[in-house]
Design a protein around this motif. Sequence first.
Motif, mmCIF file in Angstrom:
data_model
loop_
_atom_site.group_PDB
_atom_site.id
_atom_site.type_symbol
_atom_site.label_atom_id
_atom_site.label_comp_id
_atom_site.label_asym_id
_atom_site.label_seq_id
_atom_site.Cartn_x
_atom_site.Cartn_y
_atom_site.Cartn_z
ATOM 1 N N PRO A 219 0.809 -1.234 0.000
ATOM 2 C CA PRO A 219 0.000 0.000 0.000
ATOM 3 C C PRO A 219 0.837 1.278 0.000
ATOM 4 O O PRO A 219 0.292 2.365 -0.197
ATOM 5 C CB PRO A 219 -0.788 -0.116 1.314
ATOM 6 N N ARG A 220 2.144 1.157 0.168
ATOM 7 C CA ARG A 220 3.007 2.336 0.213
ATOM 8 C C ARG A 220 4.088 2.214 -0.863
ATOM 9 O O ARG A 220 4.285 1.133 -1.425
ATOM 10 C CB ARG A 220 3.652 2.465 1.586
ATOM 11 N N PRO A 221 4.758 3.285 -1.199
ATOM 12 C CA PRO A 221 5.869 3.186 -2.149
ATOM 13 C C PRO A 221 6.900 2.171 -1.673
ATOM 14 O O PRO A 221 7.158 2.041 -0.475
ATOM 15 C CB PRO A 221 6.439 4.610 -2.178
ATOM 16 N N CYS A 222 7.478 1.486 -2.625
ATOM 17 C CA CYS A 222 8.378 0.375 -2.303
ATOM 18 C C CYS A 222 9.623 0.868 -1.577
ATOM 19 O O CYS A 222 10.239 1.869 -1.951
ATOM 20 C CB CYS A 222 8.773 -0.357 -3.576
ATOM 21 N N HIS A 233 12.616 3.989 8.352
ATOM 22 C CA HIS A 233 11.455 4.315 7.526
ATOM 23 C C HIS A 233 10.264 4.581 8.440
ATOM 24 O O HIS A 233 9.985 3.813 9.371
ATOM 25 C CB HIS A 233 11.137 3.170 6.562
ATOM 26 N N PHE A 234 9.568 5.628 8.166
ATOM 27 C CA PHE A 234 8.427 6.010 8.992
ATOM 28 C C PHE A 234 7.271 5.031 8.802
ATOM 29 O O PHE A 234 6.914 4.673 7.668
ATOM 30 C CB PHE A 234 7.981 7.432 8.639
ATOM 31 N N ASN A 235 6.705 4.621 9.929
ATOM 32 C CA ASN A 235 5.535 3.747 9.920
ATOM 33 C C ASN A 235 5.789 2.471 9.123
ATOM 34 O O ASN A 235 4.949 2.026 8.344
ATOM 35 C CB ASN A 235 4.319 4.487 9.342
ATOM 36 N N PHE A 236 6.952 1.882 9.346
ATOM 37 C CA PHE A 236 7.341 0.649 8.627
ATOM 38 C C PHE A 236 7.171 -0.516 9.589
ATOM 39 O O PHE A 236 8.112 -0.998 10.190
ATOM 40 C CB PHE A 236 8.787 0.772 8.142
ATOM 41 N N ASP A 237 5.918 -0.969 9.739
ATOM 42 C CA ASP A 237 5.646 -2.050 10.681
ATOM 43 C C ASP A 237 5.837 -3.404 10.003
ATOM 44 O O ASP A 237 6.143 -3.496 8.820
ATOM 45 C CB ASP A 237 4.233 -1.925 11.252
ATOM 46 N N ARG A 238 5.616 -4.455 10.785
ATOM 47 C CA ARG A 238 5.873 -5.811 10.290
ATOM 48 C C ARG A 238 4.945 -6.170 9.125
ATOM 49 O O ARG A 238 5.354 -6.791 8.148
ATOM 50 C CB ARG A 238 5.697 -6.806 11.435
#
Length: 361
Positions: A219-222, A233-238
């Motif tokens: 859902p986010r840029p790769c 990376h901001f908001n880079f959860d599992r």
Amino acid sequence: MAVGKLTFTKVEREKLAEFLWLLNWISVLTGAILFGLGLFLKVEIQKRQEVMSEQGILYVPHMLITTGLVACAINFMGGKICLDCTDTNKFLRWKMVMMPYVVCTLVFTACVLAGAVMCYSISSQLEEALFLGLRNAMRYYKDTDTPGRCYLKKTLDLLQIQFQCCGNSGYRDWFQVQWVSSRYLDMTNSSVRDRLRSNVDRKYLMDGVPFSCCSTASPRPCIQQRLSDRSAHFNFDRQSQQLNLWRRGCRPALMEHYTQILQSIGLTVLLIWLFELLVLTGVRYLQTAMENVLRLGDPDSESEGWILENSLAETARSNFNIIKNLGKCYQADDEDPNLNIPSAATERELPSRCAHTPETS
């Protein structure tokens, strides 16, 4: 005692010959199918030959192609033979050919079975070829300016996009190879120089992957760089990390692709083998029934046909004795009992050699 002995009337022999004529022409079509399957498998393997090592796995499609061509030739001739077997007089032309034809059909049928077995037994060899080939391709991914390797970057990128895979066994395989060419590294940057010095082989290794590993489901840029550092990376959860890259390696993806193809081809070849076994059995019955008619001397009489004239044990013992007797033909000549018999010329020379010399006083 004969194995599978049956009695045939004249009408039954004619119907059997006509039925086998039809089956042989169908077998010509199955031979063409074998040829087509072998050709298709060869093309599929050669499509990915850049990411496969030289493991000699092309012997399977070559086996199918050769068997298919032989099948077309043998069954084409078999159709003519079986059609002529409806008439006893025409059968006389093929009497000496029938047994070699049956033997050739038996060998060909065994080759079809071998081809089916190969389709199921090649998996381990194919997996090893893919593992070694993908490993080498990843090592040369950066060599876009090297002749003979410049195409590997495009090949691997297209492969990872098409099969939705990343790396050999997984995306972490890219962490172990330098996939960025040195010409694109800023040697004036201290972090780049430190990273090169920190590696024994002076390779630029990093926790990053090529763009082709990026998942379209993310859902986010790769995120391709610093994958091991979540705080980078901001908001880079599992969960977003799992969706970010393709999780499956390219070797398992290709193995699944080829396994489906090989299983489908193997099942088709196995069905063809069962059909050819039916044709072989019918031809054997027709051959023995027609030969027994000639022995009886009455074309309208009943005759017996069989698969084996004797039991399996007797047939094996008879063939073993034939092979053993053939071996005696190549024994040394010194075993010949006539070897040491002197010739007449030798006997005439013996008195002259043993002539008594006069005694001297």
